[in-house]
Design a protein around this motif. Structure first.
Motif, PDB file in Angstrom:
ATOM      1  N   TRP A 159      -2.671  -8.827  -2.567  1.00  0.00           N
ATOM      2  CA  TRP A 159      -1.646  -7.806  -2.373  1.00  0.00           C
ATOM      3  C   TRP A 159      -2.123  -6.701  -1.425  1.00  0.00           C
ATOM      4  CZ3 TRP A 159      -2.359  -9.802  -7.350  1.00  0.00           C
ATOM      5  CH2 TRP A 159      -1.234 -10.435  -7.922  1.00  0.00           C
ATOM      6  N   PRO A 160      -1.203  -6.146  -0.657  1.00  0.00           N
ATOM      7  CA  PRO A 160      -1.538  -4.976   0.157  1.00  0.00           C
ATOM      8  C   PRO A 160      -1.586  -3.726  -0.717  1.00  0.00           C
ATOM      9  CG  PRO A 160       0.779  -5.476   0.406  1.00  0.00           C
ATOM     10  CD  PRO A 160       0.184  -6.581  -0.458  1.00  0.00           C
ATOM     11  N   LEU A 161      -2.163  -2.668  -0.193  1.00  0.00           N
ATOM     12  CA  LEU A 161      -2.249  -1.417  -0.934  1.00  0.00           C
ATOM     13  C   LEU A 161      -0.869  -0.929  -1.364  1.00  0.00           C
ATOM     14  CD1 LEU A 161      -4.004   0.953  -1.942  1.00  0.00           C
ATOM     15  CD2 LEU A 161      -3.697   2.006   0.314  1.00  0.00           C
ATOM     16  N   TRP A 221      -3.553  -3.789 -12.368  1.00  0.00           N
ATOM     17  CA  TRP A 221      -2.426  -2.867 -12.469  1.00  0.00           C
ATOM     18  C   TRP A 221      -1.240  -3.607 -13.077  1.00  0.00           C
ATOM     19  CZ3 TRP A 221      -4.770  -4.716  -8.138  1.00  0.00           C
ATOM     20  CH2 TRP A 221      -4.031  -5.616  -7.339  1.00  0.00           C
ATOM     21  N   VAL A 222      -0.208  -2.846 -13.442  1.00  0.00           N
ATOM     22  CA  VAL A 222       0.930  -3.410 -14.149  1.00  0.00           C
ATOM     23  C   VAL A 222       2.193  -3.213 -13.320  1.00  0.00           C
ATOM     24  CG1 VAL A 222       2.298  -3.351 -16.265  1.00  0.00           C
ATOM     25  CG2 VAL A 222      -0.167  -2.867 -16.354  1.00  0.00           C
ATOM     26  N   GLU A 251       4.535   0.052  -6.605  1.00  0.00           N
ATOM     27  CA  GLU A 251       5.440  -0.540  -7.584  1.00  0.00           C
ATOM     28  C   GLU A 251       4.836  -0.577  -8.987  1.00  0.00           C
ATOM     29  OE1 GLU A 251       7.225  -4.259  -6.199  1.00  0.00           O
ATOM     30  OE2 GLU A 251       6.384  -3.845  -4.206  1.00  0.00           O
ATOM     31  N   ALA A 252       3.563  -0.170  -9.101  1.00  0.00           N
ATOM     32  CA  ALA A 252       2.859  -0.275 -10.383  1.00  0.00           C
ATOM     33  C   ALA A 252       3.197   0.902 -11.303  1.00  0.00           C
ATOM     34  CB  ALA A 252       1.355  -0.344 -10.154  1.00  0.00           C
ATOM     35  N   SER A 255       0.147   8.491  -8.086  1.00  0.00           N
ATOM     36  CA  SER A 255      -0.307   8.895  -9.411  1.00  0.00           C
ATOM     37  C   SER A 255       0.215   7.913 -10.456  1.00  0.00           C
ATOM     38  CB  SER A 255       0.194  10.305  -9.744  1.00  0.00           C
ATOM     39  OG  SER A 255      -0.384  11.258  -8.869  1.00  0.00           O
ATOM     40  N   PHE A 256      -0.583   7.703 -11.507  1.00  0.00           N
ATOM     41  CA  PHE A 256      -0.222   6.780 -12.573  1.00  0.00           C
ATOM     42  C   PHE A 256      -0.418   7.459 -13.927  1.00  0.00           C
ATOM     43  CE2 PHE A 256      -2.035   4.388  -9.034  1.00  0.00           C
ATOM     44  CZ  PHE A 256      -1.040   3.476  -8.760  1.00  0.00           C
TER      45      PHE A 256
END
Length: 268
Positions: A219-221, A179-180, A226-227, A249-250
């Motif tokens: 990292w936690p879920l 993820w970013v 923040e992604a 959602s992304f």
């Protein structure tokens, strides 16, 4: 799904495996899945390296490496564009007679269009960084992983995102994730015992070559809140956008699109 070709121990076969084989009675073996592009297997040596590591961890003797490679190449030529699977058994289960089975077969595989959705699910069966003999091994006993997929589908999602019992991000049942966050590509560290995904490996290298900062960590879920975008990485689906994880959602982001295009050029 049409199986294009089946070789067992290098010979054309109907694919029948004895019920007394360890793969049937115990799920005791290892496997690899490669992608064939225009009749040529991608990253063959890397997949064979991982197969050898897995077999060694399981205490399974493999046929000669070049023999397996030739079976994969023959199958790739027949399947053209599709998947090639290598399944290795220990041989007959204890108390039975027979020979070890190394099956290689190919079949077409279409990639779903559009982003995938993932249901977060605790995976108590996952090593999650605990040091044990089969950490990171691609062994055949995938029943827990497939149960996770069925649970995710029942919840209205495409697939699952596996978490440790503490809620740390692991991987998908059949793929890695990245993820970013603020322009940095983040992904779960191999130290958590996730599979050393070959697609993940190539994608991270492509990102670094493009000047993208890559961080492998724990990292936690909640980190996904923040992604700005997320992706799934696998042999079959390559670099695929994730559009939803639980309630998050992304969008189909620019870094996912860039890496997907670069990976496509790499394999093409």
């Amino acid at each position: 799904m049409n199986i294009t070709s089946i070789l067992i121990n290098g010979e054309k076969s109907d694919g029948m495996i004895p019920i007394t084989d360890s793969t049937v009675l115990r799920g005791d073996g290892c496997f690899e899945v490669l992608k064939s592009y225009a009749g040529k297997p991608f990253a063959l040596e890397e997949h064979l390296d991982r197969l050898e590591r897995g077999a060694s961890a399981l205490g399974i003797d493999l046929p000669d490496r070049e023999d397996i490679a030739s079976w994969v190449r023959r199958t790739s030529e027949e399947v053209g564009d599709g998947a090639v699977r290598v399944v290795v058994s220990r041989g007959p289960a204890q108390g039975f007679e027979g020979e070890q089975v190394v099956a290689v077969f190919g079949h077409p595989w279409s990639v779903p269009s559009g982003p995938t959705s993932l249901f977060p699910l605790v995976a108590p069966w996952h090593a999650a960084g605990v040091d044990w003999d089969l950490a990171g091994v691609k062994f055949l006993s995938y029943a827990p992983n497939m149960s996770a997929v069925r649970r995710a589908v029942a919840e209205g999602f495409d697939d699952a995102l596996l978490l440790t019992t503490e809620g740390l991000i692991l991987e998908g049942p059949r793929f890695a994730v990245a993820w970013v966050v603020d322009g940095v590509l983040e992904t779960t560290s191999l130290d958590l015992g996730i599979l050393d995904s070959i697609t993940r490996r190539f994608t991270l290298d492509l990102a670094r070559d493009a000047g993208i900062e890559v961080v492998e960590g724990v990292w936690p879920l909640a980190r996904l809140g923040e992604a700005s975008e997320m992706m799934a990485l696998s042999t079959i689906h390559e670099v695929h956008p994730v559009g939803k994880v639980g309630d998050l959602s992304f969008p189909e982001g620019p870094m996912t699109a860039q890496l997907a295009e670069e990976f496509s050029q790499l394999v093409g």
